[in-house]
Scaffold this motif. Structure first.
Motif, PDB file in Angstrom:
ATOM      1  N   ALA A  74      -8.500 -16.420  -5.574  1.00 38.46           N
ATOM      2  CA  ALA A  74      -8.530 -15.443  -4.482  1.00 38.46           C
ATOM      3  C   ALA A  74      -7.567 -14.321  -4.809  1.00 38.46           C
ATOM      4  CB  ALA A  74      -8.133 -16.114  -3.171  1.00 38.46           C
ATOM      5  N   THR A  75      -8.060 -13.119  -4.845  1.00 34.82           N
ATOM      6  CA  THR A  75      -7.206 -11.974  -5.148  1.00 34.82           C
ATOM      7  C   THR A  75      -7.269 -10.986  -4.005  1.00 34.82           C
ATOM      8  OG1 THR A  75      -8.993 -10.804  -6.279  1.00 34.82           O
ATOM      9  CG2 THR A  75      -7.563 -12.198  -7.628  1.00 34.82           C
ATOM     10  N   ARG A  76      -6.161 -10.336  -3.823  1.00 29.04           N
ATOM     11  CA  ARG A  76      -6.106  -9.284  -2.820  1.00 29.04           C
ATOM     12  C   ARG A  76      -5.659  -8.014  -3.527  1.00 29.04           C
ATOM     13  NH1 ARG A  76      -2.214  -8.978   2.533  1.00 29.04           N
ATOM     14  NH2 ARG A  76      -3.013  -6.992   3.321  1.00 29.04           N
ATOM     15  N   ARG A  77      -6.514  -7.029  -3.464  1.00 26.97           N
ATOM     16  CA  ARG A  77      -6.182  -5.797  -4.163  1.00 26.97           C
ATOM     17  C   ARG A  77      -4.971  -5.157  -3.514  1.00 26.97           C
ATOM     18  NH1 ARG A  77     -10.413  -1.043  -5.872  1.00 26.97           N
ATOM     19  NH2 ARG A  77      -8.953   0.139  -7.134  1.00 26.97           N
ATOM     20  N   PRO A  78      -3.930  -4.837  -4.308  1.00 23.40           N
ATOM     21  CA  PRO A  78      -2.727  -4.258  -3.721  1.00 23.40           C
ATOM     22  C   PRO A  78      -2.999  -2.868  -3.163  1.00 23.40           C
ATOM     23  CG  PRO A  78      -2.625  -4.148  -6.117  1.00 23.40           C
ATOM     24  CD  PRO A  78      -3.823  -4.981  -5.774  1.00 23.40           C
ATOM     25  N   LEU A  79      -2.347  -2.575  -2.052  1.00 23.28           N
ATOM     26  CA  LEU A  79      -2.494  -1.247  -1.478  1.00 23.28           C
ATOM     27  C   LEU A  79      -1.729  -0.241  -2.342  1.00 23.28           C
ATOM     28  CD1 LEU A  79      -1.979  -2.085   2.292  1.00 23.28           C
ATOM     29  CD2 LEU A  79      -4.127  -1.772   1.068  1.00 23.28           C
ATOM     30  N   PRO A  80      -2.261   0.973  -2.447  1.00 24.65           N
ATOM     31  CA  PRO A  80      -1.594   1.964  -3.300  1.00 24.65           C
ATOM     32  C   PRO A  80      -0.271   2.433  -2.722  1.00 24.65           C
ATOM     33  CG  PRO A  80      -3.411   2.955  -2.086  1.00 24.65           C
ATOM     34  CD  PRO A  80      -3.490   1.483  -1.848  1.00 24.65           C
ATOM     35  N   LYS A  81       0.660   2.715  -3.614  1.00 23.44           N
ATOM     36  CA  LYS A  81       1.900   3.345  -3.192  1.00 23.44           C
ATOM     37  C   LYS A  81       1.585   4.776  -2.780  1.00 23.44           C
ATOM     38  CE  LYS A  81       4.745   0.783  -6.521  1.00 23.44           C
ATOM     39  NZ  LYS A  81       5.656   0.917  -7.702  1.00 23.44           N
ATOM     40  N   ILE A  82       2.230   5.229  -1.731  1.00 19.83           N
ATOM     41  CA  ILE A  82       1.979   6.594  -1.289  1.00 19.83           C
ATOM     42  C   ILE A  82       3.290   7.328  -1.067  1.00 19.83           C
ATOM     43  CG2 ILE A  82      -0.255   6.093  -0.241  1.00 19.83           C
ATOM     44  CD1 ILE A  82       1.140   5.983   2.463  1.00 19.83           C
ATOM     45  N   LEU A  83       3.202   8.651  -1.088  1.00 20.67           N
ATOM     46  CA  LEU A  83       4.338   9.513  -0.809  1.00 20.67           C
ATOM     47  C   LEU A  83       4.133  10.144   0.557  1.00 20.67           C
ATOM     48  CD1 LEU A  83       4.648  11.395  -4.222  1.00 20.67           C
ATOM     49  CD2 LEU A  83       6.151   9.585  -3.398  1.00 20.67           C
ATOM     50  N   SER A  84       5.215  10.364   1.264  1.00 21.96           N
ATOM     51  CA  SER A  84       5.121  11.066   2.542  1.00 21.96           C
ATOM     52  C   SER A  84       4.949  12.558   2.291  1.00 21.96           C
ATOM     53  CB  SER A  84       6.389  10.826   3.360  1.00 21.96           C
ATOM     54  OG  SER A  84       7.497  11.484   2.747  1.00 21.96           O
ATOM     55  N   HIS A  85       4.568  13.274   3.319  1.00 24.24           N
ATOM     56  CA  HIS A  85       4.434  14.731   3.198  1.00 24.24           C
ATOM     57  C   HIS A  85       5.781  15.357   2.831  1.00 24.24           C
ATOM     58  CE1 HIS A  85       0.287  15.125   4.724  1.00 24.24           C
ATOM     59  NE2 HIS A  85       0.590  14.064   5.453  1.00 24.24           N
ATOM     60  N   ASP A  86       6.864  14.838   3.416  1.00 24.89           N
ATOM     61  CA  ASP A  86       8.192  15.387   3.121  1.00 24.89           C
ATOM     62  C   ASP A  86       8.569  15.169   1.660  1.00 24.89           C
ATOM     63  OD1 ASP A  86       8.497  16.260   5.706  1.00 24.89           O
ATOM     64  OD2 ASP A  86       9.686  14.535   6.363  1.00 24.89           O
ATOM     65  N   GLN A  87       8.221  14.009   1.120  1.00 24.30           N
ATOM     66  CA  GLN A  87       8.545  13.731  -0.285  1.00 24.30           C
ATOM     67  C   GLN A  87       7.739  14.644  -1.220  1.00 24.30           C
ATOM     68  OE1 GLN A  87       7.681   9.504  -0.048  1.00 24.30           O
ATOM     69  NE2 GLN A  87       9.840   8.995  -0.324  1.00 24.30           N
ATOM     70  N   VAL A  88       6.483  14.864  -0.892  1.00 23.47           N
ATOM     71  CA  VAL A  88       5.672  15.778  -1.701  1.00 23.47           C
ATOM     72  C   VAL A  88       6.258  17.190  -1.625  1.00 23.47           C
ATOM     73  CG1 VAL A  88       3.405  16.887  -1.899  1.00 23.47           C
ATOM     74  CG2 VAL A  88       3.559  14.432  -1.491  1.00 23.47           C
ATOM     75  N   GLU A  89       6.665  17.592  -0.435  1.00 29.82           N
ATOM     76  CA  GLU A  89       7.257  18.925  -0.269  1.00 29.82           C
ATOM     77  C   GLU A  89       8.533  19.060  -1.095  1.00 29.82           C
ATOM     78  OE1 GLU A  89       7.649  22.784   0.915  1.00 29.82           O
ATOM     79  OE2 GLU A  89       5.935  21.442   1.215  1.00 29.82           O
ATOM     80  N   ALA A  90       9.356  18.006  -1.125  1.00 29.61           N
ATOM     81  CA  ALA A  90      10.585  18.047  -1.922  1.00 29.61           C
ATOM     82  C   ALA A  90      10.276  18.204  -3.403  1.00 29.61           C
ATOM     83  CB  ALA A  90      11.406  16.775  -1.677  1.00 29.61           C
ATOM     84  N   LEU A  91       9.248  17.518  -3.878  1.00 26.09           N
ATOM     85  CA  LEU A  91       8.844  17.646  -5.282  1.00 26.09           C
ATOM     86  C   LEU A  91       8.429  19.066  -5.607  1.00 26.09           C
ATOM     87  CD1 LEU A  91       6.686  14.445  -5.926  1.00 26.09           C
ATOM     88  CD2 LEU A  91       8.814  15.041  -7.083  1.00 26.09           C
ATOM     89  N   PHE A  92       7.599  19.646  -4.746  1.00 26.91           N
ATOM     90  CA  PHE A  92       7.115  20.993  -5.005  1.00 26.91           C
ATOM     91  C   PHE A  92       8.222  22.031  -4.902  1.00 26.91           C
ATOM     92  CE2 PHE A  92       2.839  19.310  -4.678  1.00 26.91           C
ATOM     93  CZ  PHE A  92       2.145  20.114  -5.570  1.00 26.91           C
ATOM     94  N   GLN A  93       9.125  21.852  -3.964  1.00 30.20           N
ATOM     95  CA  GLN A  93      10.241  22.794  -3.848  1.00 30.20           C
ATOM     96  C   GLN A  93      11.061  22.820  -5.125  1.00 30.20           C
ATOM     97  OE1 GLN A  93      12.564  21.965  -0.354  1.00 30.20           O
ATOM     98  NE2 GLN A  93      11.102  22.935   1.041  1.00 30.20           N
ATOM     99  N   CYS A  94      11.345  21.632  -5.660  1.00 25.61           N
ATOM    100  CA  CYS A  94      12.112  21.541  -6.895  1.00 25.61           C
ATOM    101  C   CYS A  94      11.350  22.168  -8.058  1.00 25.61           C
ATOM    102  CB  CYS A  94      12.434  20.075  -7.189  1.00 25.61           C
ATOM    103  SG  CYS A  94      13.468  19.820  -8.649  1.00 25.61           S
ATOM    104  N   PHE A 116      -2.873  12.416  -2.798  1.00 25.81           N
ATOM    105  CA  PHE A 116      -3.984  13.356  -2.609  1.00 25.81           C
ATOM    106  C   PHE A 116      -5.051  12.738  -1.710  1.00 25.81           C
ATOM    107  CE2 PHE A 116      -8.345  14.055  -4.241  1.00 25.81           C
ATOM    108  CZ  PHE A 116      -8.517  15.410  -3.960  1.00 25.81           C
ATOM    109  N   ALA A 117      -5.473  11.513  -2.029  1.00 31.18           N
ATOM    110  CA  ALA A 117      -6.531  10.851  -1.272  1.00 31.18           C
ATOM    111  C   ALA A 117      -6.082  10.519   0.148  1.00 31.18           C
ATOM    112  CB  ALA A 117      -6.959   9.576  -1.992  1.00 31.18           C
ATOM    113  N   THR A 118      -4.876   9.988   0.259  1.00 32.17           N
ATOM    114  CA  THR A 118      -4.349   9.581   1.559  1.00 32.17           C
ATOM    115  C   THR A 118      -4.218  10.763   2.498  1.00 32.17           C
ATOM    116  OG1 THR A 118      -3.130   7.760   0.558  1.00 32.17           O
ATOM    117  CG2 THR A 118      -2.401   8.492   2.723  1.00 32.17           C
ATOM    118  N   HIS A 119      -3.638  11.844   2.016  1.00 34.87           N
ATOM    119  CA  HIS A 119      -3.392  12.998   2.871  1.00 34.87           C
ATOM    120  C   HIS A 119      -4.687  13.726   3.230  1.00 34.87           C
ATOM    121  CE1 HIS A 119       0.992  13.030   1.209  1.00 34.87           C
ATOM    122  NE2 HIS A 119       0.754  12.034   2.050  1.00 34.87           N
ATOM    123  N   LEU A 120      -5.686  13.672   2.339  1.00 30.34           N
ATOM    124  CA  LEU A 120      -6.990  14.238   2.694  1.00 30.34           C
ATOM    125  C   LEU A 120      -7.644  13.447   3.820  1.00 30.34           C
ATOM    126  CD1 LEU A 120      -8.876  15.330  -0.568  1.00 30.34           C
ATOM    127  CD2 LEU A 120      -8.173  16.758   1.341  1.00 30.34           C
TER     128      LEU A 120
END
Length: 292
Positions: A95-115, A238-242
């Motif tokens: 029995a396997t359970r597919r792990p849920l994807p790691k995601i970034l918050s909107h604030d974390q994405v914004e911090a990446l882009f600002q840098c 990308f997928a999560t925020h869409l």
């Protein structure tokens, strides 16, 4: 008797399996053959049962992958008339359970882009390249391999699309935003090479390993945990925020290049809270209770 090489050739030609998939299946099947001590195509159900027992200490996901490879291999032998029986019924069913994807918050994405944008303001080639790659990973949902292997010819002239070759050699059109097009233009202006690759290196194109390193270094400079960032995490974001923004699951399947919508459905977990709220607020029974 038909064997492993013929099976892998079928996967490549008829199903368009990706190179990494072929390598993994080939490795699993040859290891199974070595453990069994005889030709894989001729193994009995009892011999397969012993193989399964030998894998009992493996992680469930690893065992599931190996068993899947064997099931497909013996199915191929039956289709080709090499065997009449299917011995894989003797294999365990982990029995396997597919792990849920790691995601970034909107604030974390914004911090990446600002840098990244602050560093790219200098118009240094390396900084503009990193910002361009970040835009395409998060803004278009590209896989790491798809990004680094983009040929220069994939860049659109007038149309807002990239031509991307995904898993199994399947091509798809991926939309790019206006801001991504602007950053692409900046990168092309400082990209001083005649290489056929959009993101060239000395020997070809930028490697996936180098891309991972660049992103983790960026995360550290943006005061984010480096272990939280990878090309795949940006694709998940990308997928999560869409989806959070109301995107249709079928449209998302096309954008991500998933052959099966079941693969795309893993992203619906992130929108669970919004869906529960939607039912509670919009369902006729919910409105009826509120009026009581």
């Amino acid at each position: 008797m038909i064997g492993i090489d013929e099976f892998l050739a079928m996967l490549a030609t008829e199903r368009g399996a990706a190179r990494n998939t072929l390598l993994a299946y080939g490795r699993d099947l040859r290891q199974a053959e070595e453990m069994a001590g005889s030709e894989l195509a001729a193994l009995s159900a009892a011999q397969l049962a012993k193989l399964g027992q030998g894998w009992s200490s493996l992680a469930p996901s690893t065992m599931a992958r190996k068993i899947s490879a064997l099931r497909q291999f013996y199915g191929f032998l039956i289709d080709e008339g090499e065997r009449e029986d299917d011995p894989t019924h003797a294999l365990p069913r982990p029995a396997t359970r597919r792990p849920l994807p790691k995601i970034l918050s909107h604030d974390q994405v914004e911090a990446l882009f600002q840098c990244a944008e602050t560093e790219a303001a200098s118009e240094r080639a390396e900084a503009v390249r990193l910002l361009t790659m970040l835009e395409l990973l998060y803004g278009s949902g590209l896989r790491a391999t798809e990004l680094v292997s983009l040929p220069l010819s994939a860049v659109p002239r007038d149309e807002p699309f990239l031509t991307v070759t995904g898993k199994g050699g399947q091509a798809r059109l991926v939309p790019i935003s206006s801001r991504a097009k602007k950053v692409l233009s900046r990168w092309l202006a400082v990209r001083q090479t005649d290489s056929r690759w959009l993101f060239p290196s000395r020997s070809g194109h930028l490697t996936r390993i180098r891309l991972f390193q660049l992103l983790k270094d960026l995360a550290a400079r943006a005061d984010l945990p480096p272990e939280k960032l990878s090309p795949h995490v940006l694709r998940h974001a990308f997928a999560t925020h869409l989806l959070e923004g109301g995107a249709d699951l079928r449209a998302l399947q096309t954008l991500l290049g998933h052959a099966d919508i079941a693969t795309t459905q893993i992203y619906t977990h992130v929108d669970a809270a919004r869906l529960v709220k939607l039912v509670n607020e919009r369902h006729p029974l919910a409105r009826a209770r509120a009026s009581d």
